[in-house]
Write an enzyme that holds these catalytic residues in place. Sequence first.
Site, PDB file in Angstrom:
ATOM      1  N   GLY A  46       0.851  -1.182   0.000  1.00 33.38           N
ATOM      2  CA  GLY A  46       0.000   0.000   0.000  1.00 33.38           C
ATOM      3  C   GLY A  46       0.887   1.232   0.000  1.00 33.38           C
ATOM      4  O   GLY A  46       2.062   1.152   0.365  1.00 33.38           O
ATOM      5  N   GLN A  51       2.950  10.093   1.649  1.00 34.11           N
ATOM      6  CA  GLN A  51       4.257   9.437   1.762  1.00 34.11           C
ATOM      7  C   GLN A  51       5.209   9.842   0.640  1.00 34.11           C
ATOM      8  O   GLN A  51       6.416   9.625   0.751  1.00 34.11           O
ATOM      9  CB  GLN A  51       4.097   7.898   1.774  1.00 34.11           C
ATOM     10  CG  GLN A  51       3.389   7.389   3.015  1.00 34.11           C
ATOM     11  CD  GLN A  51       3.245   5.886   3.006  1.00 34.11           C
ATOM     12  OE1 GLN A  51       2.307   5.367   2.432  1.00 34.11           O
ATOM     13  NE2 GLN A  51       4.188   5.181   3.619  1.00 34.11           N
ATOM     14  N   CYS A  94       5.690  -0.068   7.814  1.00 32.09           N
ATOM     15  CA  CYS A  94       5.367   1.106   7.005  1.00 32.09           C
ATOM     16  C   CYS A  94       6.622   1.543   6.268  1.00 32.09           C
ATOM     17  O   CYS A  94       7.704   1.602   6.861  1.00 32.09           O
ATOM     18  CB  CYS A  94       4.874   2.244   7.903  1.00 32.09           C
ATOM     19  SG  CYS A  94       4.428   3.731   6.985  1.00 32.09           S
ATOM     20  N   LEU A  95       6.467   1.855   4.990  1.00 27.75           N
ATOM     21  CA  LEU A  95       7.614   2.293   4.195  1.00 27.75           C
ATOM     22  C   LEU A  95       8.179   3.606   4.714  1.00 27.75           C
ATOM     23  O   LEU A  95       9.343   3.919   4.447  1.00 27.75           O
ATOM     24  CB  LEU A  95       7.206   2.424   2.720  1.00 27.75           C
ATOM     25  CG  LEU A  95       6.829   1.085   2.046  1.00 27.75           C
ATOM     26  CD1 LEU A  95       6.185   1.339   0.687  1.00 27.75           C
ATOM     27  CD2 LEU A  95       8.057   0.185   1.916  1.00 27.75           C
ATOM     28  N   HIS A 136      -4.656   1.400   7.563  1.00 24.15           N
ATOM     29  CA  HIS A 136      -3.296   1.941   7.679  1.00 24.15           C
ATOM     30  C   HIS A 136      -3.119   3.105   6.693  1.00 24.15           C
ATOM     31  O   HIS A 136      -2.594   4.169   7.057  1.00 24.15           O
ATOM     32  CB  HIS A 136      -2.303   0.810   7.400  1.00 24.15           C
ATOM     33  CG  HIS A 136      -0.864   1.205   7.336  1.00 24.15           C
ATOM     34  ND1 HIS A 136       0.075   0.815   8.284  1.00 24.15           N
ATOM     35  CD2 HIS A 136      -0.177   1.955   6.438  1.00 24.15           C
ATOM     36  CE1 HIS A 136       1.257   1.313   7.950  1.00 24.15           C
ATOM     37  NE2 HIS A 136       1.148   2.016   6.835  1.00 24.15           N
ATOM     38  N   GLU A 137      -3.570   2.916   5.439  1.00 24.71           N
ATOM     39  CA  GLU A 137      -3.417   3.977   4.428  1.00 24.71           C
ATOM     40  C   GLU A 137      -4.307   5.175   4.738  1.00 24.71           C
ATOM     41  O   GLU A 137      -3.902   6.330   4.554  1.00 24.71           O
ATOM     42  CB  GLU A 137      -3.735   3.438   3.025  1.00 24.71           C
ATOM     43  CG  GLU A 137      -2.910   2.250   2.567  1.00 24.71           C
ATOM     44  CD  GLU A 137      -1.427   2.411   2.752  1.00 24.71           C
ATOM     45  OE1 GLU A 137      -0.938   3.556   2.780  1.00 24.71           O
ATOM     46  OE2 GLU A 137      -0.734   1.398   2.903  1.00 24.71           O
ATOM     47  N   HIS A 140      -2.781   7.487   7.163  1.00 24.89           N
ATOM     48  CA  HIS A 140      -1.785   8.389   6.559  1.00 24.89           C
ATOM     49  C   HIS A 140      -2.438   9.688   6.075  1.00 24.89           C
ATOM     50  O   HIS A 140      -1.832  10.762   6.165  1.00 24.89           O
ATOM     51  CB  HIS A 140      -1.103   7.720   5.355  1.00 24.89           C
ATOM     52  CG  HIS A 140       0.055   6.831   5.691  1.00 24.89           C
ATOM     53  ND1 HIS A 140       1.205   7.284   6.295  1.00 24.89           N
ATOM     54  CD2 HIS A 140       0.248   5.504   5.471  1.00 24.89           C
ATOM     55  CE1 HIS A 140       2.053   6.273   6.435  1.00 24.89           C
ATOM     56  NE2 HIS A 140       1.499   5.174   5.951  1.00 24.89           N
TER      57      HIS A 140
HETATM   58  O1  GNR Z   1       4.012  -2.516   2.664  1.00 26.70           O
HETATM   59  C1  GNR Z   1       3.342  -2.368   3.701  1.00 26.70           C
HETATM   60  N1  GNR Z   1       3.030  -3.456   4.449  1.00 26.70           N
HETATM   61  C2  GNR Z   1       2.103  -3.431   5.486  1.00 26.70           C
HETATM   62  C3  GNR Z   1       2.061  -4.518   6.339  1.00 26.70           C
HETATM   63  C4  GNR Z   1       1.148  -4.539   7.377  1.00 26.70           C
HETATM   64  C5  GNR Z   1       0.281  -3.503   7.563  1.00 26.70           C
HETATM   65  C6  GNR Z   1       0.329  -2.400   6.742  1.00 26.70           C
HETATM   66  C7  GNR Z   1       1.227  -2.369   5.696  1.00 26.70           C
HETATM   67  S1  GNR Z   1       1.260  -1.000   4.621  1.00 26.70           S
HETATM   68  C8  GNR Z   1       2.939  -1.016   4.141  1.00 26.70           C
HETATM   69  C9  GNR Z   1       3.217   0.050   3.098  1.00 26.70           C
HETATM   70  C10 GNR Z   1       2.948   1.406   3.691  1.00 26.70           C
HETATM   71  O2  GNR Z   1       3.685   1.981   4.447  1.00 26.70           O
HETATM   72  N2  GNR Z   1       1.811   1.975   3.367  1.00 26.70           N
HETATM   73  O3  GNR Z   1       1.485   3.177   3.887  1.00 26.70           O
HETATM   74 NI    NI Z   2       2.485   3.279   5.812  1.00 25.75          NI
END
Ligand code: GNR
Ligand code: NI
Length: 168
Positions: A46, A51, A94-95, A136-137, A140
């Site tokens: 995601g 980001q 999270c990246l 999660h997204e 953000h």
């Molecule tokens: O790549 C991602 N893996 C992930 C694993 C578990 C819960 C959420 C994520 S999202 C993350 C990529 C990211 O930072 N998206 O904002």
């Molecule tokens: Ni993230």
Amino acid sequence: MALRPILVAPDPRLKAKCLPVAKVDGEVARLMDDLLDTMYAAPGIGLAAPQVGASVRVLVIDIAKDGEERQPLRIANPEFVWLSDEDRSYEEGCLSVPEHYAEVTRPAALRLRYLDHQNEIRELDAEGLLATVIQHEMDHLDGVLFIDHLSNLKRNMILRKLTKARAR
Ligand code: GNR
Ligand code: NI
């Protein structure tokens, strides 16, 4: 095909509340494609516009496994229609918080309403990993990172390590 650099915490651009897009026009559709390229290259499942420094309510997701056909989701102006009372806990990463992982508890299932890359209104039911990544997204887009769901102690420990790692 365009890759954009991914911002790493602590960065004030990751804390901003993002604005909705007026409509999904060519520019927003291009942002969605850049987000997908950047996400696949990372690799991640995601990626949200803030980001890459774009403060708009746009995100992409693809939870297909390696070797499976790609299943890209292009999402603008998402809203929860329904969130389950049942929760589930999942180890998130999270990246923008590289090399740190922690369990986060969120609703287990949801229904989402959003605009797709053609500016069409769509609804999507999600559970399991997809429901986790959507939340999660969407966090953000409101300037919230998964570490904001942890104790102050754990969050500050991770932020201190990221600050030290950046200085190198
Ligand atoms: O790549 C991602 N893996 C992930 C694993 C578990 C819960 C959420 C994520 S999202 C993350 C990529 C990211 O930072 N998206 O904002
Ligand atoms: Ni993230």
